[in-house]
Structures are given as C-alpha cells and as structure tokens.
Design a protein around this motif. Sequence first.
Motif, short mmCIF file in Angstrom:
data_model
loop_
_atom_site.label_atom_id
_atom_site.label_comp_id
_atom_site.label_asym_id
_atom_site.label_seq_id
_atom_site.Cartn_x
_atom_site.Cartn_y
_atom_site.Cartn_z
N HIS A 153 0.79 -1.35 -0.17
CA HIS A 153 0.11 0.03 0.27
C HIS A 153 0.55 1.01 -0.20
CE1 HIS A 153 -3.31 3.10 1.68
NE2 HIS A 153 -3.87 1.78 0.70
N PRO A 154 0.60 2.65 -0.99
CA PRO A 154 1.14 3.18 -0.79
C PRO A 154 1.58 4.60 0.46
CG PRO A 154 -0.05 3.43 -2.19
CD PRO A 154 -0.47 2.45 -1.19
N LEU A 155 0.41 3.68 1.67
CA LEU A 155 0.54 5.28 2.10
C LEU A 155 1.58 4.79 3.46
CD1 LEU A 155 -2.87 6.13 2.12
CD2 LEU A 155 -1.12 7.57 1.65
N GLU A 156 2.21 3.19 3.36
CA GLU A 156 2.86 2.45 4.47
C GLU A 156 4.19 3.33 4.54
OE1 GLU A 156 3.80 -1.59 4.84
OE2 GLU A 156 2.28 -1.56 4.53
N GLU A 157 5.18 3.80 3.11
CA GLU A 157 6.01 4.63 3.29
C GLU A 157 5.44 6.23 4.20
OE1 GLU A 157 7.32 5.18 -0.86
OE2 GLU A 157 7.32 3.29 -1.23
N GLN A 158 4.87 6.77 4.14
CA GLN A 158 4.27 7.54 4.31
C GLN A 158 3.62 7.60 6.68
OE1 GLN A 158 1.53 10.31 2.52
NE2 GLN A 158 2.37 9.17 0.87
N GLY A 159 3.65 6.34 6.81
CA GLY A 159 3.93 5.81 8.09
C GLY A 159 2.59 5.42 8.48
N TYR A 160 1.81 4.75 7.59
CA TYR A 160 0.93 4.79 8.37
C TYR A 160 0.76 2.58 7.98
CZ TYR A 160 -1.87 8.64 7.23
OH TYR A 160 -2.48 10.12 7.31
N MET A 161 0.06 2.30 8.55
CA MET A 161 0.35 0.85 8.96
C MET A 161 -1.06 -0.42 9.18
SD MET A 161 2.94 0.05 8.59
CE MET A 161 3.36 -1.30 9.12
N SER A 162 -2.25 0.19 9.85
CA SER A 162 -3.56 0.28 10.01
C SER A 162 -4.00 0.78 9.05
CB SER A 162 -3.66 -0.31 11.05
OG SER A 162 -4.67 -1.42 11.23
N ILE A 163 -4.89 0.93 7.86
CA ILE A 163 -5.37 1.60 6.94
C ILE A 163 -6.45 1.36 7.22
CG2 ILE A 163 -5.37 3.41 4.53
CD1 ILE A 163 -2.29 2.19 4.89
N GLY A 164 -7.89 2.28 7.39
CA GLY A 164 -9.41 2.02 6.97
C GLY A 164 -9.85 3.24 7.03
N CYS A 165 -11.09 3.49 7.14
CA CYS A 165 -11.32 5.17 6.36
C CYS A 165 -10.58 5.88 6.44
CB CYS A 165 -12.32 5.27 7.37
SG CYS A 165 -13.87 4.21 6.55
N GLU A 166 -10.66 6.92 6.26
CA GLU A 166 -9.27 8.52 6.17
C GLU A 166 -9.77 8.75 7.34
OE1 GLU A 166 -7.37 11.95 3.91
OE2 GLU A 166 -9.03 11.22 2.67
#
Length: 218
Positions: A171-184
């Motif tokens: 997931h591209p947001l992992e590089e920004q520090g997100y690990m468990s990604i649900g609703c924004e």
Amino acid sequence: MTFEEIKKKISGYKDAGRSLFTTSSFQSHSIVMLHIISRIDPEIPVVFINTGYHFPETVRFKDEVSRLFSLNTIDLKPSTPKFMQRDADGRLLFTSDPDHCCYLNKTMPVDTLLRKYDVWINGIRGDQSSVRKRMKVEQEAPHGTIRFHPMLDWTPRMIYQYQKEFDLPRHPLEEQGYMSIGCEPCTRKVDPDMMEREARWYGMSKAECGLHTDLVKN
C-alpha cells in the motif's frame, strides 16, 4: 494454515455446493489472502466495503491489485446516503458516533451479503487484537453463514515472508507511516511505540468496526 490446507478447505466448501465470498480492506497485510485466493479460484467474489471515506490511495491500490491478480472485485456501498448519516447537531457520524457510522457503512451492508452466501472467507489474524485472538478458524455467522479464518495463526513475519517470496505490492501510504489503514477520518500514522491497530480510532474507546463483533456467533 498453509496454502495447501487453505486450498483443501476451500475446495471442500465448493465440492459441498457452498457459495463463497471474501472481504478485503486492500491493505498490505490483506494482499497475502487475496493472492492466495487468486491462486486457488480467482472467481471467488472479493468484496471491497466502499464506505465512501477511504483514502484515494486505497481505492487506486484496490484497482491495481484487482487487475494484477485478476480478481473478481465488487464494490459494496452502504444503502444509507451520507446526508442521512448525521447526528442531531448536523455532524457526520464519524465525529460523534463512530460505532453507528461503522454499522451503517460496514456492518449492515455485509450483513445483507451474509444472506446470499454460505461461506465468508475472512483474513483476520489472531495477533491483531484481543477480540480476534479469541476467534476460531471456523465460526458461525448470522443467517447460517460460516466464517472461515485461514490466516488466524499467521504472524507479521509470515506475512512479510510471503510478500517477499511473491514480490507483492505494498500500500503506498505505508511509506508515509501508515500501517493499519481504514477510513481516512479514523486512521492516523503509527508512532514508534504504538501497536499496529492503535492507529485506528485513535483516542476513542473503540478497537473494532463491528464486522468481527456483531457478525459472529460465539
């Protein structure tokens, strides 16, 4: 469960004439389950619970992975429009009543699906929360549906090794520090001292959306 064990179990359900589906949040740790399903039977419906609040990156990643794995992906949207998802003060429910927001956008739509299918393949892991740790590989869900949890005993290391072996996308947001990604609105970046799931509904007395509490029979 190993790949061969999962394949045998799914084949057994199919041989018995049972209809199957799976749900996916299309996070990086979800990709392993999706890849396994694509190897066993890519025609099994993969339901993306489209709440309308997902990060744009998640929606694009869902489309990318679906094409890459040739998945039969279906968008499941809530029947309650957003203008009706407000409290008495006019605020959207995720700000004042996140439990009810999850019920309208996740639990209720999936509950409807359970009336149509016999087996729900669900990729939860026991190490993700105390609720999930108490789950069994096979459990009863509402409307006579069976919940099948093939990844229940998998660890983060096993997930990583499988991702590496098959060179799966992340997931591209992992590089920004997100690990468990649900609703924004209900997801934040993970701090170094936080557990993976603590980034969801941060600061609230909430750890599950209802899919794994309301839609399971103990």
